[in-house]
Design a protein around this motif. Structure first.
Motif, mmCIF file in Angstrom:
data_model
loop_
_atom_site.group_PDB
_atom_site.id
_atom_site.type_symbol
_atom_site.label_atom_id
_atom_site.label_comp_id
_atom_site.label_asym_id
_atom_site.label_seq_id
_atom_site.Cartn_x
_atom_site.Cartn_y
_atom_site.Cartn_z
ATOM 1 N N ALA A 45 0.830 -1.204 0.000
ATOM 2 C CA ALA A 45 0.000 0.000 0.000
ATOM 3 C C ALA A 45 0.862 1.252 0.000
ATOM 4 C CB ALA A 45 -0.941 -0.002 1.209
ATOM 5 N N ASN A 46 1.944 1.251 0.782
ATOM 6 C CA ASN A 46 2.852 2.399 0.798
ATOM 7 C C ASN A 46 3.460 2.639 -0.576
ATOM 8 O OD1 ASN A 46 2.396 2.776 3.523
ATOM 9 N ND2 ASN A 46 4.318 1.851 4.183
ATOM 10 N N ALA A 47 3.867 1.557 -1.240
ATOM 11 C CA ALA A 47 4.468 1.685 -2.568
ATOM 12 C C ALA A 47 3.476 2.228 -3.593
ATOM 13 C CB ALA A 47 5.006 0.335 -3.032
ATOM 14 N N LEU A 48 2.196 1.891 -3.424
ATOM 15 C CA LEU A 48 1.155 2.339 -4.356
ATOM 16 C C LEU A 48 0.504 3.657 -3.927
ATOM 17 C CD1 LEU A 48 -0.488 -1.163 -4.862
ATOM 18 C CD2 LEU A 48 0.817 0.112 -6.589
ATOM 19 N N VAL A 49 0.869 4.136 -2.741
ATOM 20 C CA VAL A 49 0.309 5.360 -2.149
ATOM 21 C C VAL A 49 -1.213 5.251 -2.041
ATOM 22 C CG1 VAL A 49 0.445 7.876 -2.084
ATOM 23 C CG2 VAL A 49 2.178 6.606 -3.330
ATOM 24 N N ILE A 50 -1.644 4.190 -1.389
ATOM 25 C CA ILE A 50 -3.063 3.963 -1.132
ATOM 26 C C ILE A 50 -3.209 3.438 0.294
ATOM 27 C CG2 ILE A 50 -3.722 3.489 -3.537
ATOM 28 C CD1 ILE A 50 -3.580 0.477 -2.844
ATOM 29 N N PRO A 86 0.884 11.769 3.541
ATOM 30 C CA PRO A 86 0.760 12.800 2.503
ATOM 31 C C PRO A 86 0.382 12.180 1.159
ATOM 32 C CG PRO A 86 2.780 13.077 3.751
ATOM 33 C CD PRO A 86 2.188 11.761 4.167
ATOM 34 N N ARG A 87 -0.445 12.860 0.408
ATOM 35 C CA ARG A 87 -0.948 12.315 -0.860
ATOM 36 C C ARG A 87 0.130 12.189 -1.920
ATOM 37 N NH1 ARG A 87 -2.533 9.182 -3.899
ATOM 38 N NH2 ARG A 87 -4.275 9.355 -5.295
ATOM 39 N N SER A 88 1.013 13.182 -2.024
ATOM 40 C CA SER A 88 2.089 13.128 -3.014
ATOM 41 C C SER A 88 3.352 12.665 -2.319
ATOM 42 C CB SER A 88 2.332 14.501 -3.641
ATOM 43 O OG SER A 88 1.208 14.888 -4.393
ATOM 44 N N VAL A 89 3.879 11.544 -2.784
ATOM 45 C CA VAL A 89 5.066 10.974 -2.175
ATOM 46 C C VAL A 89 6.073 10.666 -3.261
ATOM 47 C CG1 VAL A 89 5.957 9.016 -0.852
ATOM 48 C CG2 VAL A 89 3.703 9.953 -0.313
ATOM 49 N N VAL A 90 7.314 11.108 -3.066
ATOM 50 C CA VAL A 90 8.381 10.790 -3.994
ATOM 51 C C VAL A 90 8.891 9.400 -3.643
ATOM 52 C CG1 VAL A 90 10.657 11.431 -4.856
ATOM 53 C CG2 VAL A 90 9.001 13.207 -4.264
#
Length: 199
Positions: A59-64, A187-191
């Protein structure tokens, strides 16, 4: 098909959809998440019951939020979730449990959990993406939270906010159950490692 098989099928289907929606190959998701390619394949095929740590990494990798991986259907603009129907994603050897009640991914990634730790039980959480915070409220008992160099004791009817972008631990060092509610806000936008921003 039993409940575990049904959940594994849903997780597999959702993982494939989320990965493809981001244009990621199996190898790219494996590299970004730190989950082996073989495990990603097994999960996508519904052949394994992934741990909460593995779901967190994916989920972290997909930002969900994790809820996007375990929900059976898309949800309407307003919806209710019963605690009794929450997804149990962690079960401790002493009987504790972590249940994901609900979550969303817009405008930020947010998850809402209920946790119960039996006496002398703990749970070790992995580091979330940079900037992630957790807010928890202890309903009963006393909880010890360690996050990097920070260690706080949180009594019943107290709340704690902490940075969760480091490995962290929830521990019950007492002789009675501790119950707490937790919100994870990412945060929604993650590098991501290797460049690129998911938004």
């Amino acid at each position: 098909m039993n409940d575990v098989d049904a959940i594994n099928t849903i997780v597999g289907r959702n993982l494939v959809a989320q990965r493809k929606a981001r244009g990621l190959t199996l190898d790219q998701l494996a590299q970004t998440s730190g989950v082996s390619r073989g495990m990603v394949v097994q999960i996508e095929q519904g052949k394994t019951n992934p741990s909460v740590a593995t779901l967190c990494r994916l989920a972290n990798a997909l930002v969900i939020p994790i809820s996007k991986l375990i929900e059976a259907d898309s949800r309407p603009a307003a919806y209710k979730t019963k605690l009794s129907e929450a997804s149990e994603l962690w079960r401790g050897v002493a009987g504790g449990r972590g249940r994901l009640i609900t979550g969303f991914d817009d405008p930020s990634v947010l998850e809402f959990w209920e946790w119960r730790l039996s006496p002398n039980e703990c749970y070790d959480g992995i580091a979330h993406p940079s900037g992630t915070k957790e807010l928890l409220f202890v309903n009963a008992g006393t909880l010890t939270v360690t996050a990097g160099p920070v260690c706080e004791t949180v009594d019943s009817q107290e709340a704690l906010v902490f940075c969760a972008d480091v490995p962290h631990r929830y521990a019950n060092d007492q002789d009675r159950e501790v119950v707490f509610m937790m919100v994870v806000v990412e945060p929604r936008s993650v590098v991501r490692p290797g460049g690129g921003t998911f938004a």
